[in-house]
Design a protein around this motif. Structure first.
Motif, PDB file in Angstrom:
ATOM      1  N   GLU A  87     -19.833  24.626 -82.835  1.00 19.89           N
ATOM      2  CA  GLU A  87     -18.587  23.894 -83.095  1.00 19.89           C
ATOM      3  C   GLU A  87     -17.733  23.823 -81.827  1.00 19.89           C
ATOM      4  N   LEU A  88     -17.647  24.920 -81.109  1.00 21.97           N
ATOM      5  CA  LEU A  88     -16.849  24.956 -79.880  1.00 21.97           C
ATOM      6  C   LEU A  88     -17.448  24.079 -78.791  1.00 21.97           C
TER       7      LEU A  88
ATOM      8  N   ALA B 154     -14.319  20.454 -73.401  1.00 17.54           N
ATOM      9  CA  ALA B 154     -14.758  20.960 -72.103  1.00 17.54           C
ATOM     10  C   ALA B 154     -14.519  22.455 -71.886  1.00 17.54           C
ATOM     11  N   ARG B 155     -13.905  23.144 -72.822  1.00 19.11           N
ATOM     12  CA  ARG B 155     -13.603  24.567 -72.615  1.00 19.11           C
ATOM     13  C   ARG B 155     -14.861  25.436 -72.605  1.00 19.11           C
ATOM     14  N   PHE B 156     -15.870  25.052 -73.399  1.00 17.45           N
ATOM     15  CA  PHE B 156     -17.126  25.799 -73.480  1.00 17.45           C
ATOM     16  C   PHE B 156     -18.275  24.865 -73.137  1.00 17.45           C
ATOM     17  N   GLU B 157     -19.265  25.410 -72.421  1.00 16.31           N
ATOM     18  CA  GLU B 157     -20.372  24.575 -71.978  1.00 16.31           C
ATOM     19  C   GLU B 157     -21.643  25.426 -71.921  1.00 16.31           C
ATOM     20  N   ARG B 158     -22.748  24.827 -72.355  1.00 15.12           N
ATOM     21  CA  ARG B 158     -24.046  25.477 -72.173  1.00 15.12           C
ATOM     22  C   ARG B 158     -24.581  25.048 -70.816  1.00 15.12           C
TER      23      ARG B 158
ATOM     24  N   TYR C 119     -23.992  30.473 -71.196  1.00 12.93           N
ATOM     25  CA  TYR C 119     -22.881  29.591 -71.511  1.00 12.93           C
ATOM     26  C   TYR C 119     -21.730  29.931 -70.584  1.00 12.93           C
ATOM     27  N   VAL C 120     -20.786  29.013 -70.488  1.00 12.45           N
ATOM     28  CA  VAL C 120     -19.649  29.248 -69.600  1.00 12.45           C
ATOM     29  C   VAL C 120     -18.352  28.874 -70.312  1.00 12.45           C
ATOM     30  N   ILE C 121     -17.336  29.687 -70.058  1.00  8.02           N
ATOM     31  CA  ILE C 121     -15.970  29.366 -70.465  1.00  8.02           C
ATOM     32  C   ILE C 121     -15.323  28.738 -69.243  1.00  8.02           C
ATOM     33  N   ARG C 122     -14.797  27.537 -69.420  1.00  6.96           N
ATOM     34  CA  ARG C 122     -14.206  26.794 -68.305  1.00  6.96           C
ATOM     35  C   ARG C 122     -12.711  26.645 -68.524  1.00  6.96           C
ATOM     36  N   HIS C 123     -11.968  26.750 -67.449  1.00  7.38           N
ATOM     37  CA  HIS C 123     -10.562  26.395 -67.486  1.00  7.38           C
ATOM     38  C   HIS C 123     -10.285  25.541 -66.262  1.00  7.38           C
TER      39      HIS C 123
ATOM     40  N   ASN D 235      -9.792  26.919 -60.982  1.00  9.40           N
ATOM     41  CA  ASN D 235     -11.065  26.673 -61.681  1.00  9.40           C
ATOM     42  C   ASN D 235     -11.882  27.939 -61.978  1.00  9.40           C
ATOM     43  N   PRO D 236     -11.297  28.903 -62.698  1.00 12.76           N
ATOM     44  CA  PRO D 236     -12.086  30.088 -63.048  1.00 12.76           C
ATOM     45  C   PRO D 236     -13.128  29.757 -64.117  1.00 12.76           C
ATOM     46  N   ARG D 237     -14.273  30.421 -64.002  1.00 13.35           N
ATOM     47  CA  ARG D 237     -15.363  30.260 -64.953  1.00 13.35           C
ATOM     48  C   ARG D 237     -15.863  31.641 -65.339  1.00 13.35           C
TER      49      ARG D 237
END
Length: 129
Positions: free
Chosen positions: A54-55, A60-64, A71-75, A80-82
């Motif tokens: 779902e996320l 764009a906050r979560f990406e495989r 997976y990555v958490i993006r901000h 641009n921390p990941r």
């Protein structure tokens, strides 16, 4: 290197050095660190409360990461921390592995290699991911 459960979360664990590493990304800039930490905690709240699929569909906050079980958490921000994480068990738990600042696409490759190394070390040490 160990996995620790995060206080206040049901399904999120982290490598014991994760938050120290995250803080070091911002050096002496405590204001930016606090802003980015707040954003990360918001992402962790979402991750703890919603199914990952779902996320991933939400934006764009979560990406495989392609062809990976990572997976990555993006901000998206000035820095641009990941944060790279993996889901590795049938209980739907998430494991935060490492963090980095994305300055170029090559930064992802370095961080993915580090994450894979962390998984290997944890697996050899008895904790599993």
């Amino acid at each position: 290197m160990q996995l620790v459960s995060l206080k206040g979360y049901k399904k999120i664990y982290a490598v014991d050095s994760f938050f120290d590493e995250f803080k070091k990304l911002f050096g002496k800039d405590t204001h930016t660190y606090e802003l980015e930490k707040k954003s990360l905690l918001t992402s962790l709240d979402l991750l703890d409360q919603h199914p990952l699929l779902e996320l991933l569909k939400m934006g764009a906050r979560f990406e495989r990461l392609s062809n990976e079980e990572l997976y990555v958490i993006r901000h998206v921000s000035k820095t641009n921390p990941r944060c790279i994480f993996v889901t590795g068990d049938e209980d739907g738990n998430f494991y935060l592995l490492n963090s980095f600042l994305e300055k170029s696409r090559g930064d992802y490759e370095i961080a993915k290699d580090r994450a894979k190394g962390i998984i290997k070390k944890i697996s050899q040490g008895g904790d599993s991911v």
